[in-house]
Design an enzyme around this catalytic site. Structure first.
Site, short mmCIF file in Angstrom:
data_model
loop_
_atom_site.label_atom_id
_atom_site.label_comp_id
_atom_site.label_asym_id
_atom_site.label_seq_id
_atom_site.Cartn_x
_atom_site.Cartn_y
_atom_site.Cartn_z
N HIS A 1 53.72 33.00 113.80
CA HIS A 1 54.55 34.16 113.46
C HIS A 1 54.20 34.63 112.05
O HIS A 1 54.07 33.82 111.13
CB HIS A 1 56.04 33.80 113.51
N CYS B 1 57.28 36.80 122.31
CA CYS B 1 56.48 35.79 121.60
C CYS B 1 56.61 34.44 122.29
O CYS B 1 55.62 33.80 122.65
CB CYS B 1 56.94 35.69 120.14
N GLU C 1 54.49 27.70 115.21
CA GLU C 1 55.47 27.32 116.23
C GLU C 1 54.99 26.08 116.98
O GLU C 1 53.86 26.03 117.45
CB GLU C 1 55.69 28.47 117.21
#
EC number: 3.4.19.3
Length: 209
Positions: A168, A149, A85
């Site tokens: 992730h 998250c 991410e």
């Protein structure tokens, strides 16, 4: 002269919803078994899926360890790859946590920026890891999901001035097992440290010019 050891903090999440066994914490435990080499002090933590705990715990981890890098790992039921991410988002948190709570403001940090990018070049990390020939696919994302998250990532990026990363992972067996995820995490974090050191070296050189 011996180089000082680097502190690296890696977190996974506890159970929530259908994820009675959270693949992120299993992967982090596998990473802990493998380690990150003699030059790194690895500290791992399981984080409950609770907004208020995250708001308290993440700053405490930064203060306690003064880490070179903090990497948060979460599970995504939609993921089929290991996903890096790029950024965390401040607003849009409407989903209830394990305590049936969500922030009244629906944001991480009042008056904070809309999003914060990691200072780590995730594209470079992804390319480097891909060349290693692991049996795991690694991809990039700019949307960590507006749940715990994303909330954790933004909180950590804000606290650590961008020196955080979020990874992730898919649920266990869809398609990767715990060993594959642990080895992928180790490779990813080693490359993140390399990219971080290279970037800091470039900054240092520029200052000396």
């Amino acid at each position: 002269m011996e180089q000082p050891r680097k502190a690296v903090v890696v977190t996974g999440f506890g159970p929530f919803g259908e994820h009675t066994v959270n693949a992120s914490w299993i992967a982090v435990q596998e990473l802990e078994k493998l380690g990150l080499g003699d030059s790194v002090d690895l500290h791992v933590y399981e984080i409950p899926v609770e907004y208020q705990t995250v708001q308290r715990l993440i700053p405490a981890l930064w203060e306690k360890h003064s880490p070179q890098l903090v990497v948060h790992v979460g599970v995504s039921g939609m993921a089929t790859t290991v996903t890096l991410e790029k950024c965390g988002h401040n607003k849009g948190y409407k989903g209830l946590d394990n305590c049936r709570f969500c922030p009244g403001s629906q944001c991480c940090v009042e008056d904070g920026p809309e999003s914060i990018d990691s200072i780590i070049d995730m594209d470079a990390v992804c390319k480097r890891v891909t060349t290693l020939g692991l049996d795991v696919s690694v991809t990039i994302s700019q949307d960590a999901g507006r749940y715990l998250c994303d909330f954790t990532y933004y909180t950590s990026l804000y606290q650590g001035r961008g020196r955080s990363a979020f990874v992730h992972v898919p649920p266990l067996g869809k398609p990767y097992n715990a060993d594959q995820l642990g080895r992928a995490l180790r490779a990813i974090i080693e490359e993140m440290l390399g990219v971080l050191e290279q970037a800091e070296g470039d900054i240092s050189c520029c200052r000396q010019l």
